[in-house]
Design a protein around this motif. Structure first.
Motif, PDB file in Angstrom:
ATOM      1  N   ASN A   1      -6.351  -6.321   3.542  1.00 14.43           N
ATOM      2  CA  ASN A   1      -6.212  -7.539   4.462  1.00 14.43           C
ATOM      3  C   ASN A   1      -5.643  -7.490   6.446  1.00 14.43           C
ATOM      4  O   ASN A   1      -5.019  -8.343   7.083  1.00 14.43           O
ATOM      5  CB  ASN A   1      -5.022  -5.858   5.316  1.00 14.43           C
ATOM      6  N   ARG A   2      -7.688  -7.475   7.233  1.00 14.39           N
ATOM      7  CA  ARG A   2      -7.489  -7.846   8.251  1.00 14.39           C
ATOM      8  C   ARG A   2      -8.900  -9.117   8.167  1.00 14.39           C
ATOM      9  O   ARG A   2      -8.732  -9.606   8.329  1.00 14.39           O
ATOM     10  CB  ARG A   2      -7.876  -6.227   9.285  1.00 14.39           C
TER      11      ARG A   2
ATOM     12  N   MET B   1      -8.961 -14.516   1.189  1.00 13.80           N
ATOM     13  CA  MET B   1      -8.988 -13.609  -0.050  1.00 13.80           C
ATOM     14  C   MET B   1      -8.724 -14.902  -1.278  1.00 13.80           C
ATOM     15  O   MET B   1      -7.365 -15.502  -0.943  1.00 13.80           O
ATOM     16  CB  MET B   1      -8.155 -12.490  -0.693  1.00 13.80           C
ATOM     17  N   VAL B   2      -8.416 -14.974  -2.322  1.00 11.63           N
ATOM     18  CA  VAL B   2      -7.524 -16.044  -3.567  1.00 11.63           C
ATOM     19  C   VAL B   2      -7.734 -15.379  -4.596  1.00 11.63           C
ATOM     20  O   VAL B   2      -8.547 -14.357  -5.386  1.00 11.63           O
ATOM     21  CB  VAL B   2      -8.844 -17.348  -4.196  1.00 11.63           C
ATOM     22  N   PHE B   3      -5.851 -15.163  -4.656  1.00  9.32           N
ATOM     23  CA  PHE B   3      -5.568 -14.085  -6.279  1.00  9.32           C
ATOM     24  C   PHE B   3      -5.538 -15.437  -7.382  1.00  9.32           C
ATOM     25  O   PHE B   3      -4.640 -16.466  -6.710  1.00  9.32           O
ATOM     26  CB  PHE B   3      -3.886 -13.934  -5.314  1.00  9.32           C
ATOM     27  N   TYR B   4      -4.807 -14.807  -8.067  1.00 17.88           N
ATOM     28  CA  TYR B   4      -4.962 -16.023  -9.402  1.00 17.88           C
ATOM     29  C   TYR B   4      -3.741 -15.490 -10.487  1.00 17.88           C
ATOM     30  O   TYR B   4      -3.272 -16.058 -10.883  1.00 17.88           O
ATOM     31  CB  TYR B   4      -6.616 -15.605 -10.707  1.00 17.88           C
ATOM     32  N   THR B   5      -3.217 -14.038  -9.838  1.00 17.93           N
ATOM     33  CA  THR B   5      -2.414 -13.595 -11.189  1.00 17.93           C
ATOM     34  C   THR B   5      -1.746 -12.457  -9.744  1.00 17.93           C
ATOM     35  O   THR B   5      -2.153 -11.854  -8.463  1.00 17.93           O
ATOM     36  CB  THR B   5      -3.054 -12.902 -11.839  1.00 17.93           C
ATOM     37  N   ASP B   6      -0.927 -12.175 -10.712  1.00 13.92           N
ATOM     38  CA  ASP B   6       0.590 -11.471  -9.515  1.00 13.92           C
ATOM     39  C   ASP B   6       0.469  -9.814 -10.559  1.00 13.92           C
ATOM     40  O   ASP B   6       1.931 -10.430 -10.547  1.00 13.92           O
ATOM     41  CB  ASP B   6       1.566 -11.970  -9.232  1.00 13.92           C
ATOM     42  N   ASP B   7       0.551 -10.097 -11.539  1.00 14.91           N
ATOM     43  CA  ASP B   7       0.263  -8.919 -12.627  1.00 14.91           C
ATOM     44  C   ASP B   7       0.266  -7.629 -12.023  1.00 14.91           C
ATOM     45  O   ASP B   7      -0.824  -6.898 -12.364  1.00 14.91           O
ATOM     46  CB  ASP B   7      -0.347  -9.108 -13.995  1.00 14.91           C
ATOM     47  N   CYS B   8       0.961  -6.769 -11.250  1.00 13.12           N
ATOM     48  CA  CYS B   8       0.809  -5.534 -10.928  1.00 13.12           C
ATOM     49  C   CYS B   8       1.084  -4.315 -11.907  1.00 13.12           C
ATOM     50  O   CYS B   8      -0.027  -3.884 -12.001  1.00 13.12           O
ATOM     51  CB  CYS B   8       2.663  -4.981 -10.182  1.00 13.12           C
ATOM     52  N   GLU B   9       0.990  -4.452 -13.120  1.00 16.42           N
ATOM     53  CA  GLU B   9       0.648  -3.734 -14.000  1.00 16.42           C
ATOM     54  C   GLU B   9      -0.552  -4.106 -14.626  1.00 16.42           C
ATOM     55  O   GLU B   9      -0.479  -2.197 -15.531  1.00 16.42           O
ATOM     56  CB  GLU B   9       2.112  -4.074 -15.176  1.00 16.42           C
ATOM     57  N   ALA B  10      -1.315  -4.839 -14.406  1.00 19.24           N
ATOM     58  CA  ALA B  10      -2.951  -4.766 -15.020  1.00 19.24           C
ATOM     59  C   ALA B  10      -3.324  -4.242 -14.184  1.00 19.24           C
ATOM     60  O   ALA B  10      -4.154  -3.144 -14.261  1.00 19.24           O
ATOM     61  CB  ALA B  10      -2.659  -6.132 -15.170  1.00 19.24           C
ATOM     62  N   LEU B  11      -2.980  -3.610 -12.537  1.00 22.42           N
ATOM     63  CA  LEU B  11      -4.025  -2.873 -12.389  1.00 22.42           C
ATOM     64  C   LEU B  11      -3.710  -1.126 -12.454  1.00 22.42           C
ATOM     65  O   LEU B  11      -4.267   0.076 -12.094  1.00 22.42           O
ATOM     66  CB  LEU B  11      -3.629  -2.421 -10.430  1.00 22.42           C
ATOM     67  N   GLU B  12      -2.617  -0.902 -13.512  1.00 21.72           N
ATOM     68  CA  GLU B  12      -2.231   0.183 -13.774  1.00 21.72           C
ATOM     69  C   GLU B  12      -2.719   0.143 -15.320  1.00 21.72           C
ATOM     70  O   GLU B  12      -3.032   1.699 -15.871  1.00 21.72           O
ATOM     71  CB  GLU B  12      -0.385   0.566 -13.632  1.00 21.72           C
ATOM     72  N   THR B  13      -2.826  -0.212 -15.961  1.00 15.20           N
ATOM     73  CA  THR B  13      -2.864  -0.549 -17.065  1.00 15.20           C
ATOM     74  C   THR B  13      -3.880  -1.427 -17.780  1.00 15.20           C
ATOM     75  O   THR B  13      -5.486  -0.374 -18.485  1.00 15.20           O
ATOM     76  CB  THR B  13      -2.145  -1.316 -18.010  1.00 15.20           C
TER      77      THR B  13
ATOM     78  N   LEU C   1      -3.642  11.687  -9.471  1.00 12.90           N
ATOM     79  CA  LEU C   1      -3.915  10.330  -8.905  1.00 12.90           C
ATOM     80  C   LEU C   1      -3.215   9.671  -9.571  1.00 12.90           C
ATOM     81  O   LEU C   1      -3.642   9.689 -10.864  1.00 12.90           O
ATOM     82  CB  LEU C   1      -5.761  10.693  -8.931  1.00 12.90           C
ATOM     83  N   PRO C   2      -2.902   8.566  -9.044  1.00 20.57           N
ATOM     84  CA  PRO C   2      -2.430   7.282 -10.353  1.00 20.57           C
ATOM     85  C   PRO C   2      -3.470   6.297 -10.676  1.00 20.57           C
ATOM     86  O   PRO C   2      -4.130   6.478  -9.975  1.00 20.57           O
ATOM     87  CB  PRO C   2      -1.222   6.702  -8.691  1.00 20.57           C
ATOM     88  N   LYS C   3      -2.982   5.977 -11.772  1.00 22.18           N
ATOM     89  CA  LYS C   3      -4.094   5.528 -12.547  1.00 22.18           C
ATOM     90  C   LYS C   3      -4.445   3.863 -11.850  1.00 22.18           C
ATOM     91  O   LYS C   3      -3.398   3.698 -11.627  1.00 22.18           O
ATOM     92  CB  LYS C   3      -3.543   4.658 -13.600  1.00 22.18           C
ATOM     93  N   MET C   4      -5.701   3.165 -11.334  1.00 29.86           N
ATOM     94  CA  MET C   4      -6.006   2.140 -10.797  1.00 29.86           C
ATOM     95  C   MET C   4      -6.794   1.408 -11.213  1.00 29.86           C
ATOM     96  O   MET C   4      -7.716   2.122 -12.112  1.00 29.86           O
ATOM     97  CB  MET C   4      -6.544   2.215  -9.769  1.00 29.86           C
ATOM     98  N   PHE C   5      -6.567   0.411 -11.900  1.00 33.23           N
ATOM     99  CA  PHE C   5      -7.891  -0.485 -12.043  1.00 33.23           C
ATOM    100  C   PHE C   5      -8.206  -1.935 -11.944  1.00 33.23           C
ATOM    101  O   PHE C   5      -7.124  -2.624 -11.231  1.00 33.23           O
ATOM    102  CB  PHE C   5      -7.562  -1.214 -13.309  1.00 33.23           C
ATOM    103  N   LEU C   6      -8.830  -1.623 -10.444  1.00 29.70           N
ATOM    104  CA  LEU C   6      -8.750  -3.097  -9.587  1.00 29.70           C
ATOM    105  C   LEU C   6      -9.570  -3.610  -9.728  1.00 29.70           C
ATOM    106  O   LEU C   6     -10.187  -4.526 -10.946  1.00 29.70           O
ATOM    107  CB  LEU C   6      -9.994  -2.178  -8.211  1.00 29.70           C
ATOM    108  N   ASP C   7      -8.482  -5.147  -9.520  1.00 35.75           N
ATOM    109  CA  ASP C   7      -9.333  -6.484  -9.921  1.00 35.75           C
ATOM    110  C   ASP C   7      -8.508  -7.256  -8.664  1.00 35.75           C
ATOM    111  O   ASP C   7      -7.255  -7.505  -8.010  1.00 35.75           O
ATOM    112  CB  ASP C   7      -7.780  -7.000 -11.025  1.00 35.75           C
ATOM    113  N   VAL C   8      -9.758  -7.607  -7.381  1.00 38.12           N
ATOM    114  CA  VAL C   8      -9.797  -8.137  -6.366  1.00 38.12           C
ATOM    115  C   VAL C   8      -9.022  -9.449  -6.614  1.00 38.12           C
ATOM    116  O   VAL C   8      -8.136 -10.124  -5.060  1.00 38.12           O
ATOM    117  CB  VAL C   8     -10.851  -8.240  -5.570  1.00 38.12           C
TER     118      VAL C   8
ATOM    119  N   SER D   1      -2.942  -9.923  -6.848  1.00 35.34           N
ATOM    120  CA  SER D   1      -2.123 -10.120  -5.776  1.00 35.34           C
ATOM    121  C   SER D   1      -1.288  -8.769  -5.462  1.00 35.34           C
ATOM    122  O   SER D   1      -1.060  -8.599  -3.990  1.00 35.34           O
ATOM    123  CB  SER D   1      -0.896 -11.089  -5.202  1.00 35.34           C
ATOM    124  N   CYS D   2      -1.040  -7.954  -6.542  1.00 36.83           N
ATOM    125  CA  CYS D   2      -0.676  -6.646  -5.654  1.00 36.83           C
ATOM    126  C   CYS D   2      -0.973  -5.638  -5.765  1.00 36.83           C
ATOM    127  O   CYS D   2      -1.145  -4.164  -5.907  1.00 36.83           O
ATOM    128  CB  CYS D   2      -0.053  -6.612  -7.360  1.00 36.83           C
ATOM    129  N   ILE D   3      -2.719  -5.949  -5.768  1.00 46.39           N
ATOM    130  CA  ILE D   3      -4.132  -5.061  -5.128  1.00 46.39           C
ATOM    131  C   ILE D   3      -3.577  -4.477  -3.653  1.00 46.39           C
ATOM    132  O   ILE D   3      -3.671  -2.713  -3.176  1.00 46.39           O
ATOM    133  CB  ILE D   3      -5.085  -5.650  -5.270  1.00 46.39           C
TER     134      ILE D   3
END
Length: 148
Positions: free
Chosen positions: A110-111, A117-129, A58-65, A68-70
Motif C-alpha cells: 500500500n505504501r 506493483m503490476v496486477f495481471y488479474t482481479d480474480d478475488c476468488e483465486a486468493l481463497e481457492t 483463519l480464512p483461507k488464503m493463497f497469495l498471488d501478488v 489486484s484483490c490482494i
C-alpha cells in the motif's frame, strides 16, 4: 596457468558473486519473498498440533501478488487475526509472527510499492481457492465456441 593464479582468479570470482548478492532487494522482490514466507507460515500453522485449532479460525488464503484483490484480502486477514475469539490463539508466537508478516506485506504493497506493483488479474476468488487458472465469462466462452 599456475596454482597461485588459479587461486587468485577463484577468490576474485567468489568476491564478485558475493558482491552481486549484496544488492538491496527491490520492492517487488521483497513482496515476493514476504508472500512466500507468509504461505510457509500458514502451512506450518495448519500442520502444527499446537496451532491447528487456531488455524481453523483463519480464512483461507493463497497469495498471488499479481492479483489486484490482494490488498483487500490482506486487510480482511489482518482484521480476523486482530479479532480472534480466543486470546490464547492471539498470543501464540506463530500467529503473532504471521500477523506481523501480513502487516508488513500490506504496508509495503500500500505504501512503499504502491506505484511499482503490476496486477495481471482481479480474480478475488483465486486468493481463497488457490485456483489461478483463467476463467472465461459466459460471453467470452460463447464467442470461443462460435469461433471453433
Amino acid at each position: 596457468m599456475s596454482a597461485q593464479t588459479r587461486l587468485v582468479f577463484f577468490i576474485f570470482l567468489l568476491g564478485l558473486i558475493w558482491f552481486t548478492s549484496c544488492a538491496p532487494p527491490t520492492c517487488y522482490s521483497r513482496v515476493l519473498e514476504l508472500s512466500k514466507e507468509i504461505m510457509n507460515s500458514l502451512d506450518k500453522i495448519h500442520k502444527s498440533h499446537r496451532t491447528k485449532t487456531c488455524a481453523e479460525l483463519l480464512p483461507k488464503m493463497f497469495l498471488d501478488v499479481h492479483n489486484s484483490c490482494i490488498k483487500s484480502k490482506l486487510r480482511d486477514f489482518l482484521y480476523v487475526t486482530e479479532n480472534l475469539p480466543s486470546e490464547s490463539c492471539q498470543e501464540k508466537p506463530r500467529i503473532r509472527l504471521l500477523k506481523r508478516r501480513v502487516q508488513v506485506l500490506y504496508s509495503i504493497i500500500n505504501r512503499a510499492c504502491h506505484r511499482d506493483m503490476v496486477f495481471y488479474t482481479d480474480d478475488c476468488e483465486a486468493l481463497e481457492t488457490g485456483n489461478i487458472s483463467p476463467r472465461y465469462t459466459e460471453d467470452r466462452l460463447e464467442r470461443l465456441i462460435e469461433d471453433a
